[in-house]
Design an enzyme around this catalytic site. Structure first.
Site, PDB file in Angstrom:
ATOM      1  N   GLY A  99     -37.625  20.677 -56.559  1.00  0.00           N
ATOM      2  CA  GLY A  99     -36.727  21.836 -56.479  1.00  0.00           C
ATOM      3  C   GLY A  99     -35.514  21.709 -57.383  1.00  0.00           C
TER       4      GLY A  99
ATOM      5  N   ARG B 143     -40.533   7.561 -56.564  1.00  0.00           N
ATOM      6  CA  ARG B 143     -39.087   7.704 -56.347  1.00  0.00           C
ATOM      7  C   ARG B 143     -38.434   6.382 -55.935  1.00  0.00           C
ATOM      8  NH1 ARG B 143     -38.505  13.634 -53.397  1.00  0.00           N
ATOM      9  NH2 ARG B 143     -38.690  14.852 -55.316  1.00  0.00           N
TER      10      ARG B 143
ATOM     11  N   GLY C 235     -43.095  19.196 -58.406  1.00  0.00           N
ATOM     12  CA  GLY C 235     -44.057  18.502 -57.556  1.00  0.00           C
ATOM     13  C   GLY C 235     -45.483  18.498 -58.092  1.00  0.00           C
TER      14      GLY C 235
HETATM   15  C1  3PG Z   1     -37.533  17.137 -52.799  1.00  0.00           C
HETATM   16  O1  3PG Z   1     -38.563  16.518 -52.463  1.00  0.00           O
HETATM   17  O2  3PG Z   1     -37.572  18.142 -53.555  1.00  0.00           O
HETATM   18  C2  3PG Z   1     -36.201  16.598 -52.370  1.00  0.00           C
HETATM   19  O3  3PG Z   1     -36.327  15.338 -51.766  1.00  0.00           O
HETATM   20  C3  3PG Z   1     -35.491  17.566 -51.475  1.00  0.00           C
HETATM   21  O4  3PG Z   1     -36.172  17.696 -50.248  1.00  0.00           O
HETATM   22  P1  3PG Z   1     -35.926  19.000 -49.340  1.00  0.00           P
HETATM   23  O5  3PG Z   1     -36.547  20.153 -50.056  1.00  0.00           O
HETATM   24  O6  3PG Z   1     -36.531  18.697 -48.012  1.00  0.00           O
HETATM   25  O7  3PG Z   1     -34.421  19.192 -49.253  1.00  0.00           O
END
Ligand code: 3PG
Length: 394
Positions: free
Chosen positions: A364, A32, A342
């Site tokens: 997400g 990222r 992920g």
């Molecule tokens: C992620 O890793 O999906 C984003 O950085 C969002 O993080 P979060 O789910 O803690 O809001």
């Protein structure tokens, strides 16, 4: 952002630098950070004074906690840019940043009101800058002060290059796909991916399933799956999705052979079996060779491929063949291919897959985009650009 002049402007650059760190606070995957650099460099080169902001993890607001400090990230950006990147702990205490300089503001989730999208905090952030740039696609599903509220109040707002690239790639795959559209959806639970599966059922030509999700679908088609992970309450919904795809003339091919074991552990022995030969105490942990070949043939003919989720327990080598083979097949296919999420990114890294058309940096947010949901951080940018009215409430 690249369409406007940033000369002598103060730019607030919201990136998603939420990277995994090990127990010593060392960054274990800098994907990222690397993906955010083009936007940061472009702003500097356009003559802006740049303030980068991001969250890291989910700390408690109002309390500094060194475990969630962006200090290692400031160092990483500094060495990649070849210039100093000061870490600013107090956002609102007054600090200097001149054109061509860049600072990193400490974790935005330390600010009270960030999560609640607090109006006052949003206004204070907007007052720091002339231009608000949102380059954080991976946080676009979060309606927080630094992703949403600030965009209501900043004088000028725009999307950064990474945000733009992500939205264009995903839109190309989902809104106007070259046929046949093949989706590969793996992972453990139908329930968490139900909205994605429902949306894809409307548009896919072939839906390839793996992992616990495939097990639930196998159950819905009357197969015995031994002790494998599945969600019995979702069987009916799985059957409905399966039937909808078939009625539309598509296919939802399920594994005909699998790799099983009696236990899920590092030393577990992997055994290939045809479906129909499973013992009551077998656990399905990967797809088998016939299934791999069947899925590879479908991927070879695809016009567009959307991939989210592994098809087996790829973290253990003896159950990783299916995910690896499919990842390679997606890579080798002529189709326009995108992947995200992920676990998917972890698999892509593990198997050194690099030739996809687009690998999303998002988890997400990628899933919510696949679901067809409106992402609040994008909606507010569109609204400020004269598009559809956004929900402006906090
Ligand atoms: C992620 O890793 O999906 C984003 O950085 C969002 O993080 P979060 O789910 O803690 O809001």
């Amino acid at each position: 952002m690249t369409d406007m002049s940033l000369v002598n402007t103060k730019v607030f650059f919201r990136a998603d630098l939420n990277v995994p760190c090990d127990e010593n606070g060392q960054i274990s995957d800098d994907t990222r950070i690397k993906a955010s650099l083009p936007g940061i460099s472009a702003a500097i080169n356009q003559g802006a004074a740049v303030m980068i902001a991001s969250h890291l993890g989910r700390p408690t607001e109002g309390r500094f906690d060194s475990r969630y400090s962006l200090a290692p990230i400031a160092n990483a950006i500094s060495s990649r840019l070849g210039q100093e990147v000061k870490l600013i702990k107090d956002w609102f205490g007054g600090f200097n940043v001149r054109p061509g300089e860049v600072v990193l503001l400490e974790n935005c989730r330390f600010n009270v009101g960030e999560k609640e999208n607090d109006e006052r905090l949003s206004q204070k952030i907007a007052n720091l800058c002339d231009v608000y740039v949102n380059d954080a696609f991976a946080s676009a599903h979060r309606k927080e002060a630094s992703t949403h509220g600030v965009a209501k109040y900043a004088k000028t707002v725009c999307a950064g290059p990474l945000m733009t690239k992500e939205v264009l790639a995903l839109s190309k795959a989902l809104e106007n796909p070259t046929a046949p559209l093949v989706a590969v959806v793996g992972g453990s639970k139908v329930s968490t991916k139900l909205p994605v599966l429902n949306r894809l059922a409307e548009s896919v030509d072939h839906l390839i399933l793996g992992g616990g999700i495939a097990n639930t679908f196998l159950l819905s088609q009357g197969n015995s799956i031994g002790r494998s992970l599945a969600e019995k309450p979702m069987v009916q919904q799985a059957a409905e999705i399966f039937n909808r795809i078939v009625q539309k003339g598509g296919t939802c091919p399920l594994p005909s052979d699998v790799v099983v074991s009696k236990k899920l552990e590092k030393t577990a022995i992997a055994v290939e079996k045809q479906m129909g030969e499973l013992d009551p105490d077998d656990l399905i942990l990967d797809i088998g060779p016939d299934t791999i070949n069947k899925f590879k043939d479908i991927l070879k003919e695809a016009g567009t491929i959307v991939w989210n989720g592994p098809v087996g327990v790829f973290e253990l080598n003896q159950f990783s063949k299916g995910t690896k083979a499919l990842a390679k097949a997606v890579e080798e296919s002529e189709a326009f291919s995108i992947a995200g999420g992920g676990d998917t990114i972890a698999a892509i890294n593990k198997f050194s897959i690099s030739q996809l058309d687009y690998i999303s940096t998002a988890g997400g947010a990628f899933l919510e985009f696949l679901e067809g949901r409106t992402l609040p951080a994008i909606e507010i940018l569109n609204f400020r650009a004269g598009g559809e009215p956004a929900d402006l409430k906090g």
